[in-house]
Design a protein around this motif. Structure first.
Motif, mmCIF file in Angstrom:
data_model
loop_
_atom_site.group_PDB
_atom_site.id
_atom_site.type_symbol
_atom_site.label_atom_id
_atom_site.label_comp_id
_atom_site.label_asym_id
_atom_site.label_seq_id
_atom_site.Cartn_x
_atom_site.Cartn_y
_atom_site.Cartn_z
ATOM 1 N N MET A 1 1.106 9.348 4.021
ATOM 2 C CA MET A 1 2.104 10.363 4.042
ATOM 3 C C MET A 1 2.457 9.304 3.159
ATOM 4 N N ALA A 2 3.028 9.767 2.011
ATOM 5 C CA ALA A 2 3.742 9.345 0.346
ATOM 6 C C ALA A 2 4.640 8.092 0.485
ATOM 7 N N ASP A 3 5.438 8.593 1.771
ATOM 8 C CA ASP A 3 5.957 6.931 1.646
ATOM 9 C C ASP A 3 6.267 6.502 3.446
ATOM 10 N N ASN A 4 7.226 6.032 3.394
ATOM 11 C CA ASN A 4 7.486 5.616 4.525
ATOM 12 C C ASN A 4 7.768 6.325 5.211
ATOM 13 N N LEU A 5 7.018 6.854 6.744
ATOM 14 C CA LEU A 5 6.749 7.795 7.288
ATOM 15 C C LEU A 5 8.687 8.658 7.812
ATOM 16 N N MET A 6 9.629 8.055 7.477
ATOM 17 C CA MET A 6 10.395 8.190 8.396
ATOM 18 C C MET A 6 11.530 8.799 6.410
ATOM 19 N N ARG B 1 1.774 14.522 -7.594
ATOM 20 C CA ARG B 1 1.045 14.703 -8.879
ATOM 21 C C ARG B 1 0.467 13.021 -9.831
ATOM 22 N N LYS B 2 -1.084 13.285 -9.576
ATOM 23 C CA LYS B 2 -0.856 12.050 -10.574
ATOM 24 C C LYS B 2 -0.907 12.174 -12.018
ATOM 25 N N VAL B 3 -0.155 11.199 -13.014
ATOM 26 C CA VAL B 3 0.515 11.192 -14.066
ATOM 27 C C VAL B 3 -0.351 10.782 -14.877
ATOM 28 N N PHE C 1 9.306 14.524 -4.678
ATOM 29 C CA PHE C 1 7.963 14.247 -5.425
ATOM 30 C C PHE C 1 7.336 12.848 -5.764
ATOM 31 N N SER C 2 6.215 12.742 -5.777
ATOM 32 C CA SER C 2 5.166 11.582 -6.838
ATOM 33 C C SER C 2 4.844 11.976 -7.421
ATOM 34 N N ASN C 3 5.264 11.161 -8.857
ATOM 35 C CA ASN C 3 3.997 11.173 -9.579
ATOM 36 C C ASN C 3 2.542 10.109 -9.407
ATOM 37 N N CYS C 4 2.645 9.675 -8.154
ATOM 38 C CA CYS C 4 1.539 8.745 -7.594
ATOM 39 C C CYS C 4 0.419 9.666 -6.675
ATOM 40 N N THR C 5 -0.106 10.105 -6.425
ATOM 41 C CA THR C 5 -0.917 10.488 -5.485
ATOM 42 C C THR C 5 -1.649 9.603 -4.840
ATOM 43 N N GLU C 6 -2.258 8.193 -4.824
ATOM 44 C CA GLU C 6 -1.826 7.151 -3.451
ATOM 45 C C GLU C 6 -1.287 7.021 -2.600
ATOM 46 N N ASN C 7 -1.584 7.206 -1.641
ATOM 47 C CA ASN C 7 -0.472 7.124 -0.156
ATOM 48 C C ASN C 7 0.349 6.088 0.150
ATOM 49 N N HIS C 8 1.058 5.931 0.608
ATOM 50 C CA HIS C 8 2.158 4.969 0.970
ATOM 51 C C HIS C 8 0.773 3.979 1.246
ATOM 52 N N VAL D 1 0.120 0.128 0.203
ATOM 53 C CA VAL D 1 0.619 -1.366 0.514
ATOM 54 C C VAL D 1 -0.733 -2.468 0.784
ATOM 55 N N SER D 2 -1.392 -1.626 0.999
ATOM 56 C CA SER D 2 -3.141 -2.352 1.258
ATOM 57 C C SER D 2 -3.423 -2.920 -0.062
ATOM 58 N N GLY D 3 -3.038 -2.412 -1.059
ATOM 59 C CA GLY D 3 -3.448 -2.374 -2.043
ATOM 60 C C GLY D 3 -2.570 -4.038 -2.609
ATOM 61 N N LEU D 4 -1.288 -4.593 -2.201
ATOM 62 C CA LEU D 4 -0.845 -6.452 -1.486
ATOM 63 C C LEU D 4 -1.479 -6.891 -1.434
#
Length: 184
Positions: free
Chosen positions: A132-137, A152-154, A92-99, A103-106
């Motif tokens: 994907m939520a995080d790294n493809l692996m 989920r966005k919290v 699970f992730s409490n962040c809805t932005e994908n990976h 990373v683009s935000g950096l």
């Protein structure tokens, strides 16, 4: 866990896991032996965590970005360890932005499509863009074990405290694993 109220959060997660029929293991349940150095203490904690993972039948990993744009590196290790053991994996992730979005935000919007068709930052490095939520692996390991990643966005002040997505993972894991075992 790194939270100031870690024991309270762990206890809540343990109670939730039990309410869904699971017997949870938690690194907060075992005492770390006294050691002479910080390095030895770190190794002792690592050994305890590996022992607990070896005793577990599944993992529900928290992939909420931690101190950066990706999941906690220790959690990534744990997820890989459990996947390598062939265990069911959920996250699970409490962040809805994908990976890719994180990373683009950096790069402050300076990501461009390169001549090779891949998104690249101003440093020339390619960015994973697989929705994907995080790294493809991590996502791939979970998918290969018939698991799921719940996002989920919290509110920012609840990023590591909100357990709604964790509970959704418990519910999904119970449906897929406990009910299947009961009907077998």
């Amino acid at each position: 866990m790194f939270l100031p109220n870690a024991r309270e959060v762990l206890d809540h997660k343990i109670a939730l896991a039990r309410s869904y029929g699971f017997t949870p293991v938690s690194p907060g349940d075992l005492a770390v032996p006294e050691t002479e150095t910080r390095h030895q203490r770190g190794l002792a904690i690592s050994a305890i965590n590996e022992s607990l993972m070896s005793s577990a039948d599944l993992i529900i990993a928290n992939l909420t970005p931690f101190r950066g744009v990706a999941a906690d590196i220790g959690t990534a290790f744990e997820l890989g360890f459990m996947c390598a053991r062939g265990c069911p994996a959920f996250a699970f992730s409490n962040c809805t932005e994908n990976h890719f979005e994180r990373v683009s935000g950096l790069y402050g919007g300076e990501v461009r499509l390169g001549p090779d068709g891949r998104h690249r930052g101003p440093d020339g490095f390619a960015l994973e863009n697989f929705d994907m939520a995080d790294n493809l692996m991590l996502d791939g390991g979970i998918a290969a074990r018939n698991g799921a990643v719940i996002t989920r966005k919290v509110a920012p002040d609840r990023l590591f405290l909100d357990l709604t997505a964790f509970e959704e993972c418990l519910n999904l894991a119970a449906e897929r694993l406990l009910k299947t075992a009961a009907s077998a």
